[in-house]
Design a protein around this motif. Structure first.
Motif, PDB file in Angstrom:
ATOM      1  N   MET A  67       0.918  -1.138  -0.073  1.00 40.45           N
ATOM      2  CA  MET A  67      -0.195   0.070  -0.016  1.00 40.45           C
ATOM      3  C   MET A  67       0.853   1.254  -0.010  1.00 40.45           C
ATOM      4  SD  MET A  67      -3.038   1.282   2.763  1.00 40.45           S
ATOM      5  CE  MET A  67      -4.041  -0.096   2.483  1.00 40.45           C
ATOM      6  N   ASP A  68       0.501   2.322  -0.732  1.00 39.31           N
ATOM      7  CA  ASP A  68       1.156   3.683  -0.620  1.00 39.31           C
ATOM      8  C   ASP A  68       0.585   4.385   0.433  1.00 39.31           C
ATOM      9  OD1 ASP A  68       3.032   2.750  -2.732  1.00 39.31           O
ATOM     10  OD2 ASP A  68       1.760   3.295  -4.269  1.00 39.31           O
ATOM     11  N   ILE A  69       1.487   5.427   0.591  1.00 39.69           N
ATOM     12  CA  ILE A  69       0.830   6.762   1.593  1.00 39.69           C
ATOM     13  C   ILE A  69       1.360   8.019   0.929  1.00 39.69           C
ATOM     14  CG2 ILE A  69       2.468   6.231   3.008  1.00 39.69           C
ATOM     15  CD1 ILE A  69       0.619   6.963   5.260  1.00 39.69           C
ATOM     16  N   HIS A  70       0.724   9.016   1.162  1.00 33.07           N
ATOM     17  CA  HIS A  70       1.227  10.264   0.653  1.00 33.07           C
ATOM     18  C   HIS A  70       1.865  11.194   1.886  1.00 33.07           C
ATOM     19  CE1 HIS A  70      -0.244  10.151  -3.554  1.00 33.07           C
ATOM     20  NE2 HIS A  70      -1.301   9.286  -2.836  1.00 33.07           N
ATOM     21  N   ILE A  71       3.032  11.308   2.031  1.00 35.86           N
ATOM     22  CA  ILE A  71       3.874  11.802   3.162  1.00 35.86           C
ATOM     23  C   ILE A  71       4.408  13.069   2.795  1.00 35.86           C
ATOM     24  CG2 ILE A  71       5.709  11.569   4.666  1.00 35.86           C
ATOM     25  CD1 ILE A  71       3.688   9.480   5.486  1.00 35.86           C
ATOM     26  N   SER A  72       4.136  14.032   3.577  1.00 35.73           N
ATOM     27  CA  SER A  72       4.874  15.421   3.380  1.00 35.73           C
ATOM     28  C   SER A  72       6.342  15.235   4.104  1.00 35.73           C
ATOM     29  CB  SER A  72       4.126  16.500   4.161  1.00 35.73           C
ATOM     30  OG  SER A  72       4.868  17.905   4.023  1.00 35.73           O
ATOM     31  N   ARG A  73       6.413  14.862   5.294  1.00 31.10           N
ATOM     32  CA  ARG A  73       7.746  14.652   5.944  1.00 31.10           C
ATOM     33  C   ARG A  73       7.683  13.824   6.981  1.00 31.10           C
ATOM     34  NH1 ARG A  73       5.958  20.108   7.049  1.00 31.10           N
ATOM     35  NH2 ARG A  73       6.805  20.628   5.003  1.00 31.10           N
ATOM     36  N   VAL A  74       8.820  13.370   7.420  1.00 24.70           N
ATOM     37  CA  VAL A  74       8.901  12.632   8.931  1.00 24.70           C
ATOM     38  C   VAL A  74       9.959  13.244   9.439  1.00 24.70           C
ATOM     39  CG1 VAL A  74       7.658  10.430   8.002  1.00 24.70           C
ATOM     40  CG2 VAL A  74       9.813  10.616   7.734  1.00 24.70           C
ATOM     41  N   HIS A  75      10.002  13.462  10.684  1.00 25.70           N
ATOM     42  CA  HIS A  75      11.028  13.836  11.584  1.00 25.70           C
ATOM     43  C   HIS A  75      11.202  13.434  13.136  1.00 25.70           C
ATOM     44  CE1 HIS A  75      14.249  16.993  12.087  1.00 25.70           C
ATOM     45  NE2 HIS A  75      13.741  17.365  13.086  1.00 25.70           N
ATOM     46  N   TYR A  76      12.388  13.325  13.343  1.00 25.10           N
ATOM     47  CA  TYR A  76      12.857  12.811  14.765  1.00 25.10           C
ATOM     48  C   TYR A  76      14.113  13.650  15.110  1.00 25.10           C
ATOM     49  CZ  TYR A  76      13.891  10.383  18.799  1.00 25.10           C
ATOM     50  OH  TYR A  76      14.283  10.058  20.171  1.00 25.10           O
ATOM     51  N   PRO A  77      14.028  14.224  16.315  1.00 28.16           N
ATOM     52  CA  PRO A  77      13.054  14.223  17.507  1.00 28.16           C
ATOM     53  C   PRO A  77      12.333  15.546  17.140  1.00 28.16           C
ATOM     54  CG  PRO A  77      14.956  15.280  18.423  1.00 28.16           C
ATOM     55  CD  PRO A  77      15.229  14.576  16.932  1.00 28.16           C
TER      56      PRO A  77
END
Length: 208
Positions: free
Chosen positions: A1-11
């Motif tokens: 399955m695909d997902i539309h992501i703007s960004r992921v970030h940690y921390p």
């Protein structure tokens, strides 16, 4: 399955207690006037495999204190959001989800009823409203504790006063900020102008 992501970030330290993983989904059908994240409105861009997203998150999940999911509008991608939450819940971390939909729309959804989300913040952002509560962009928004974990881990945090704090990620061409700026971008823009720095941002489109 695909997902539309703007960004992921940690921390991320400004969107809930502790050091959190921030996940911003791409695409929003609500379009609140004055939205600080208009770059996340467009659909059908930034499509990635949800398995690739999981692989990125696996490196951070053992050490994070929780996860915050925002957007865009997470519930505009309900099926991918369900798979993502199923994966995240296997790590037993508290999960906060932002939505611009009203709770009357969301309350019958399985994801709201089944314990997948610990804390839900609902209602559209209203730039005409005051802003006096932590984690909220405008005071019309509502915090819902959907599990005992959410209530235990967020109650004290939410009772603390607003703080002027943002997480910054700086590149040669852009400054990316995570958090809920007090009074939107007004104070930040003015302070930058006084230091001969001109900021371009989505809230600049608001006409007074």
């Amino acid at each position: 399955m695909d997902i539309h992501i703007s960004r992921v970030h940690y921390p991320v330290t400004t969107l809930g207690p502790g050091k959190r993983i921030g996940i911003w989904l791409q695409g929003c059908s609500i379009h609140c006037k004055g939205c600080i994240s208009m770059d996340t409105w467009q659909f059908d861009i930034n499509k990635v495999s949800i398995n690739d997203v999981k692989n990125v998150l696996k490196a951070w999940l053992p050490q994070c204190d929780g996860i915050t999911i925002s957007g865009g509008e997470p519930f505009d991608q309900e099926k991918p959001l369900t798979e993502l939450l199923d994966f995240l819940n296997s790590y037993n971390k508290n999960i906060l989800v932002y939505s611009g939909y009203s709770f009357n729309v969301l309350k019958e959804k399985n994801l709201v009823q089944n314990g997948s989300i610990d804390v839900l913040i609902s209602e559209p952002y209203d730039h005409t409203q005051s802003q006096t509560k932590r984690l909220l962009g405008s005071d019309n928004q509502k915090v819902h504790f959907l599990t005992s974990v959410g209530k235990n881990e967020f109650t004290t945090y939410l009772e603390q006063p607003l703080e002027k704090k943002l997480d910054l990620h700086i590149t040669q061409e852009t400054i990316w900020m995570a958090g809920i700026p007090i009074n939107g971008m007004k104070e930040i823009t003015q302070a930058s102008k006084e230091n001969n720095v001109t900021l371009t941002h989505s809230q600049a489109v608001i006409k007074k």
